[in-house]
Design a protein around this motif. Structure first.
Motif, PDB file in Angstrom:
ATOM      1  N   THR A   1       0.836  -1.200   0.000  1.00  0.00           N
ATOM      2  CA  THR A   1       0.000   0.000   0.000  1.00  0.00           C
ATOM      3  C   THR A   1       0.871   1.249   0.000  1.00  0.00           C
ATOM      4  OG1 THR A   1      -1.671  -1.192   1.283  1.00  0.00           O
ATOM      5  CG2 THR A   1      -1.860   1.190   1.226  1.00  0.00           C
ATOM      6  N   ALA A   2       0.381   2.289  -0.679  1.00  0.00           N
ATOM      7  CA  ALA A   2       1.025   3.610  -0.627  1.00  0.00           C
ATOM      8  C   ALA A   2       0.197   4.516   0.272  1.00  0.00           C
ATOM      9  CB  ALA A   2       1.137   4.210  -2.024  1.00  0.00           C
ATOM     10  N   TYR A   3       0.883   5.344   1.050  1.00  0.00           N
ATOM     11  CA  TYR A   3       0.219   6.292   1.936  1.00  0.00           C
ATOM     12  C   TYR A   3       0.694   7.703   1.619  1.00  0.00           C
ATOM     13  CZ  TYR A   3      -1.024   2.198   4.723  1.00  0.00           C
ATOM     14  OH  TYR A   3      -1.516   0.985   5.127  1.00  0.00           O
ATOM     15  N   VAL A   4      -0.237   8.647   1.713  1.00  0.00           N
ATOM     16  CA  VAL A   4       0.096  10.050   1.493  1.00  0.00           C
ATOM     17  C   VAL A   4      -0.839  10.886   2.370  1.00  0.00           C
ATOM     18  CG1 VAL A   4      -1.506  10.288  -0.453  1.00  0.00           C
ATOM     19  CG2 VAL A   4       0.453  11.826  -0.285  1.00  0.00           C
ATOM     20  N   LEU A   5      -0.364  12.034   2.810  1.00  0.00           N
ATOM     21  CA  LEU A   5      -1.236  12.928   3.564  1.00  0.00           C
ATOM     22  C   LEU A   5      -2.314  13.477   2.628  1.00  0.00           C
ATOM     23  CD1 LEU A   5       1.428  14.872   5.654  1.00  0.00           C
ATOM     24  CD2 LEU A   5      -0.181  13.168   6.503  1.00  0.00           C
ATOM     25  N   ARG A   6      -3.534  13.547   3.098  1.00  0.00           N
ATOM     26  CA  ARG A   6      -4.664  13.949   2.257  1.00  0.00           C
ATOM     27  C   ARG A   6      -4.406  15.277   1.553  1.00  0.00           C
ATOM     28  NH1 ARG A   6      -9.380  11.664   2.412  1.00  0.00           N
ATOM     29  NH2 ARG A   6      -8.875  10.711   4.422  1.00  0.00           N
ATOM     30  N   GLU A   7      -3.883  16.248   2.277  1.00  0.00           N
ATOM     31  CA  GLU A   7      -3.671  17.576   1.678  1.00  0.00           C
ATOM     32  C   GLU A   7      -2.586  17.554   0.602  1.00  0.00           C
ATOM     33  OE1 GLU A   7      -0.653  19.271   5.142  1.00  0.00           O
ATOM     34  OE2 GLU A   7      -2.739  19.887   5.125  1.00  0.00           O
ATOM     35  N   HIS A   8      -1.679  16.564   0.655  1.00  0.00           N
ATOM     36  CA  HIS A   8      -0.599  16.497  -0.339  1.00  0.00           C
ATOM     37  C   HIS A   8      -1.072  15.946  -1.680  1.00  0.00           C
ATOM     38  CE1 HIS A   8       2.999  16.676   2.669  1.00  0.00           C
ATOM     39  NE2 HIS A   8       2.203  17.727   2.728  1.00  0.00           N
ATOM     40  N   LEU A   9      -2.283  15.378  -1.715  1.00  0.00           N
ATOM     41  CA  LEU A   9      -2.818  14.921  -2.989  1.00  0.00           C
ATOM     42  C   LEU A   9      -3.071  16.085  -3.940  1.00  0.00           C
ATOM     43  CD1 LEU A   9      -5.341  12.171  -1.848  1.00  0.00           C
ATOM     44  CD2 LEU A   9      -3.194  11.833  -3.091  1.00  0.00           C
ATOM     45  N   ARG A  10      -3.135  17.300  -3.394  1.00  0.00           N
ATOM     46  CA  ARG A  10      -3.353  18.484  -4.226  1.00  0.00           C
ATOM     47  C   ARG A  10      -2.052  19.014  -4.819  1.00  0.00           C
ATOM     48  NH1 ARG A  10      -6.234  22.584  -0.429  1.00  0.00           N
ATOM     49  NH2 ARG A  10      -6.195  23.806  -2.364  1.00  0.00           N
ATOM     50  N   ILE A  11      -0.915  18.431  -4.409  1.00  0.00           N
ATOM     51  CA  ILE A  11       0.372  18.844  -4.967  1.00  0.00           C
ATOM     52  C   ILE A  11       0.607  18.044  -6.241  1.00  0.00           C
ATOM     53  CG2 ILE A  11       2.859  18.979  -4.557  1.00  0.00           C
ATOM     54  CD1 ILE A  11       2.237  19.147  -1.561  1.00  0.00           C
ATOM     55  N   PRO A  12       0.716  18.696  -7.394  1.00  0.00           N
ATOM     56  CA  PRO A  12       0.767  17.971  -8.665  1.00  0.00           C
ATOM     57  C   PRO A  12       1.853  16.904  -8.738  1.00  0.00           C
ATOM     58  CG  PRO A  12       0.391  20.301  -9.074  1.00  0.00           C
ATOM     59  CD  PRO A  12       0.673  20.163  -7.601  1.00  0.00           C
ATOM     60  N   ALA A  13       3.069  17.219  -8.300  1.00  0.00           N
ATOM     61  CA  ALA A  13       4.161  16.252  -8.424  1.00  0.00           C
ATOM     62  C   ALA A  13       3.914  15.023  -7.555  1.00  0.00           C
ATOM     63  CB  ALA A  13       5.492  16.908  -8.052  1.00  0.00           C
ATOM     64  N   THR A  14       3.392  15.215  -6.347  1.00  0.00           N
ATOM     65  CA  THR A  14       3.101  14.085  -5.468  1.00  0.00           C
ATOM     66  C   THR A  14       2.015  13.197  -6.067  1.00  0.00           C
ATOM     67  OG1 THR A  14       3.730  15.366  -3.506  1.00  0.00           O
ATOM     68  CG2 THR A  14       2.354  13.422  -3.146  1.00  0.00           C
ATOM     69  N   ALA A  15       0.945  13.820  -6.575  1.00  0.00           N
ATOM     70  CA  ALA A  15      -0.132  13.053  -7.201  1.00  0.00           C
ATOM     71  C   ALA A  15       0.375  12.291  -8.420  1.00  0.00           C
ATOM     72  CB  ALA A  15      -1.273  13.990  -7.592  1.00  0.00           C
ATOM     73  N   LEU A  16       1.293  12.897  -9.180  1.00  0.00           N
ATOM     74  CA  LEU A  16       1.843  12.239 -10.361  1.00  0.00           C
ATOM     75  C   LEU A  16       2.654  11.003  -9.984  1.00  0.00           C
ATOM     76  CD1 LEU A  16       2.431  12.235 -13.427  1.00  0.00           C
ATOM     77  CD2 LEU A  16       4.413  13.675 -12.927  1.00  0.00           C
ATOM     78  N   VAL A  17       3.527  11.129  -8.982  1.00  0.00           N
ATOM     79  CA  VAL A  17       4.337   9.982  -8.552  1.00  0.00           C
ATOM     80  C   VAL A  17       3.430   8.862  -8.047  1.00  0.00           C
ATOM     81  CG1 VAL A  17       6.047   9.191  -6.875  1.00  0.00           C
ATOM     82  CG2 VAL A  17       6.393  11.357  -8.074  1.00  0.00           C
ATOM     83  N   LEU A  18       2.382   9.209  -7.320  1.00  0.00           N
ATOM     84  CA  LEU A  18       1.447   8.197  -6.828  1.00  0.00           C
ATOM     85  C   LEU A  18       0.778   7.475  -8.004  1.00  0.00           C
ATOM     86  CD1 LEU A  18       0.237   7.004  -4.244  1.00  0.00           C
ATOM     87  CD2 LEU A  18      -1.537   8.757  -4.352  1.00  0.00           C
TER      88      LEU A  18
END
Length: 302
Positions: free
Chosen positions: A272-289
């Motif tokens: 599983t991958a985990y990310v902070l909810r607010e970081h999903l709005r950061i384009p680069a983080t969402a792209l890597v995910l």
């Protein structure tokens, strides 16, 4: 607090020498320029201009602001360009913390595609077994954490600010030395391994081994414990014992004197991958995910 639009207008007035010239340069009306300068003077609390005849002269406060106006505008322009690059995925840094076998399999596949399409994105790789990888995410030391969980091992409750993205089910195989009597089988029943010596892995892997063997009615004789996947295979090759190994590990590492066989009943761990909810709005983080999801889907399908 200064309004950047007012600073830009002020700079034009100073450069052009009059409200009317600044209005023509900016495409405003002269009353609009006058209103902006009045608003800027209210913000600074002192006059910025005095009238001399039909012209303008800067006050001491106006001269001070004029000395900094161009630097302020240049800094704002630089900030806007950098933020624009981040939004357009032309730049950005993402820190990924994963366990070793994910760093050796899922990460390279995801990063190859990412760098081909978005060469400005920089990814920093960190390594930690769960639950430490998730704790590092919560401490702000990474942006995405990869972890695994065995079905029968209780999981710690996660805070609501974490978003969980299932990636794949990583099947477990039993490692046997070449020539072992059970190596002739396509799959091996756990119950048939009750008399074997075992090499166990990380604490979560060891806990899972104890759990699934207990379901089969015995306690495994664990003679070695090590996090080093290569050491596990070498110990099995030497005939010291047998081991359970995730398929992710076997896909990039396989000792010539070791053979892997499927386990019955079917065993797996969930990655599983985990990310902070607010970081999903950061384009680069969402792209890597997204790229991690694609790499996991490709591996599941093969």
């Amino acid at each position: 607090m200064f309004d950047s639009r007012h600073i830009k207008t002020f700079h034009e007035v100073v450069t052009r020498g009059s409200y009317s010239a600044a209005a023509r340069a900016l495409g405003y009306t002269q009353p609009a320029i006058t209103q902006q300068m009045k608003a800027l003077e209210r913000a600074v609390g002192v006059p910025l201009f005095t009238r001399v005849g039909r012209g303008l002269r800067l006050t001491e406060a106006g001269e001070a602001l004029a000395r900094h106006a161009e630097t302020i505008l240049d800094s704002l322009g630089t900030a806007q360009r950098q933020i624009g690059a981040l939004a357009r995925l032309q730049a950005g840094r993402v820190r990924v913390c994963a366990f070793p076998s994910a760093n050796a399999t899922l990460i390279p596949a995801a990063m190859a595609r990412l760098l081909a399409d978005h060469p400005g994105i920089r990814v920093e790789l960190l390594e930690a077994e769960p639950p430490e990888s998730v704790q590092r995410l919560l401490r702000g030391e990474c942006d995405i954490a990869l972890a695994f969980q065995y079905p029968g091992v209780p999981a710690a409750e996660l805070p609501p600010e974490l978003v969980e993205t299932p990636l794949l089910e990583d099947r477990l195989t039993v490692l046997l030395p070449v020539g072992h009597p059970l190596a002739r089988r396509h799959a091996v029943r756990l119950a048939d391994l009750a008399d074997e010596r075992w090499i166990a892995g990380c604490p979560r892997c060891r806990a899972n081994l104890l759990h699934i063997c207990a379901d089969e009615g015995y306690t495994p004789d664990v003679v070695f414990t090590t996090d080093d996947n290569l050491a596990v295979q070498s110990l099995v090759a030497a005939g010291v014992g047998v081991a359970l190994m995730p398929s992710l590990v076997l896909s990039f590492m396989c000792h010539a004197k070791v053979t892997g066989r499927l386990v019955e009943p079917h065993q797996h761990r969930r990655v599983t991958a985990y990310v902070l909810r607010e970081h999903l709005r950061i384009p680069a983080t969402a792209l890597v995910l997204d790229e991690l999801r694609r790499a996991a889907a490709a591996r599941t399908g093969c």
